[in-house]
Scaffold this motif. Structure first.
Motif, mmCIF file in Angstrom:
data_model
loop_
_atom_site.group_PDB
_atom_site.id
_atom_site.type_symbol
_atom_site.label_atom_id
_atom_site.label_comp_id
_atom_site.label_asym_id
_atom_site.label_seq_id
_atom_site.Cartn_x
_atom_site.Cartn_y
_atom_site.Cartn_z
ATOM 1 N N ALA A 92 64.803 47.302 69.719
ATOM 2 C CA ALA A 92 64.832 45.842 69.885
ATOM 3 C C ALA A 92 66.170 45.409 70.481
ATOM 4 O O ALA A 92 67.220 45.831 69.996
ATOM 5 C CB ALA A 92 64.620 45.161 68.534
ATOM 6 N N LEU A 177 60.296 44.237 62.385
ATOM 7 C CA LEU A 177 61.589 44.698 62.880
ATOM 8 C C LEU A 177 62.274 45.436 61.746
ATOM 9 O O LEU A 177 62.398 44.910 60.639
ATOM 10 C CB LEU A 177 62.434 43.489 63.316
ATOM 11 C CG LEU A 177 63.647 43.806 64.188
ATOM 12 C CD1 LEU A 177 63.209 44.147 65.604
ATOM 13 C CD2 LEU A 177 64.596 42.610 64.231
ATOM 14 N N ARG A 203 68.064 47.928 65.583
ATOM 15 C CA ARG A 203 66.734 47.639 65.048
ATOM 16 C C ARG A 203 65.674 48.152 66.016
ATOM 17 O O ARG A 203 65.891 48.261 67.221
ATOM 18 C CB ARG A 203 66.517 46.131 64.850
ATOM 19 C CG ARG A 203 67.502 45.405 63.916
ATOM 20 C CD ARG A 203 67.465 45.939 62.502
ATOM 21 N NE ARG A 203 67.961 44.969 61.527
ATOM 22 C CZ ARG A 203 69.243 44.764 61.244
ATOM 23 N NH1 ARG A 203 70.183 45.441 61.884
ATOM 24 N NH2 ARG A 203 69.603 43.885 60.326
ATOM 25 N N PHE A 205 61.270 47.851 66.898
ATOM 26 C CA PHE A 205 59.978 47.208 66.646
ATOM 27 C C PHE A 205 58.990 48.267 66.177
ATOM 28 O O PHE A 205 58.920 49.371 66.744
ATOM 29 C CB PHE A 205 59.436 46.561 67.925
ATOM 30 C CG PHE A 205 60.117 45.275 68.291
ATOM 31 C CD1 PHE A 205 59.951 44.125 67.513
ATOM 32 C CD2 PHE A 205 60.912 45.195 69.416
ATOM 33 C CE1 PHE A 205 60.574 42.938 67.855
ATOM 34 C CE2 PHE A 205 61.538 44.005 69.771
ATOM 35 C CZ PHE A 205 61.372 42.880 68.991
#
Length: 227
Positions: A92, A177, A203, A205
């Motif tokens: 992310a 997330l 992070r 997804f």
């Protein structure tokens, strides 16, 4: 090196040839060693299957089979066909996200055409004895696309407004997330609550297991709940 498949039909035929084989048998065909466990080789199963199917993208920001526009996702399941974990999609972005549109996002690109390959992978089954199942091709229908887009937009808004630390695993209906880092020292830039630059864990997804369960149900008519 296994050559990339020239067509979708060839890719699906290769998958069909793997169905019912154990990971040990597949690794032997590829002349690869099976690791003792997945603690240090978490991505080994996916890498093995990418290798034997001829995926060529590696870590590039494109589908695993770029010439076919197909992303490969292995899906660990139990004996009842229930996913054992959420499915990683991509990293992310945590900075420079203002104004980004869903259709331009890496998540959207990655999920346009997915080849799902279920693997019977209950924890008590030794790694070499875990078994490849029947692969299937999936493209999000309008309802699924809308659910993914809504979650993505909600999560990206939180990131851009400095709410990264308010995002929990339960945030989002089908997409979540989660921290993705080899260790707690691998920090990356992000936006703080007051718009200030901060350092935080990277992070990623992930598709929630309830969503992938609904895809299996849709494909194989399994008795699982909808997302």
């Amino acid at each position: 090196m296994f050559t990339p498949p020239a067509s979708l039909e060839e890719l699906l035929a290769r998958c069909q040839a793997l169905a019912g084989l154990t990971l040990g048998q597949i690794a032997a065909q590829a002349q690869l060693q099976v690791p003792a466990n997945l603690k240090k080789d978490k991505g080994w199963v996916g890498q093995l299957l990418e290798h034997v199917l001829g995926a060529s993208a590696g870590s590039k920001a494109e589908p695993d089979f770029p010439q076919l526009g197909v992303e490969l996702k292995t899906l660990p399941i139990d004996r009842n066909g229930k996913p054992l974990e959420s499915t990683y999609v991509c990293v992310a972005p945590l900075t420079g996200v203002a104004g980004q549109q869903w259709h331009e996002s890496w998540v959207c690109q990655k999920l346009q055409k997915v080849l799902w390959l279920p693997v019977l992978a209950e924890r008590q089954i030794p790694l070499p004895d875990r078994m490849a199942g029947s692969a299937f091709l999936w493209q999000p229908d309008p309802r699924q696309q809308q659910a993914l887009q809504q979650d993505w937009e909600e999560l990206m808004e939180l990131i851009s407004l400095g709410g990264i630390h308010n995002i929990k695993g339960a945030t989002g209906k089908v997409l979540q997330l989660r921290p993705k880092a080899a260790n707690s020292k691998a920090l990356t830039d992000a936006i703080g609550a007051d718009g200030e630059p901060i350092r935080t864990l990277p992070r990623g997804f992930y598709l929630k297991a309830s969503f992938t369960a609904s895809l299996l149900q849709q494909q194989f008519a399994l008795p699982l709940s909808e997302f």
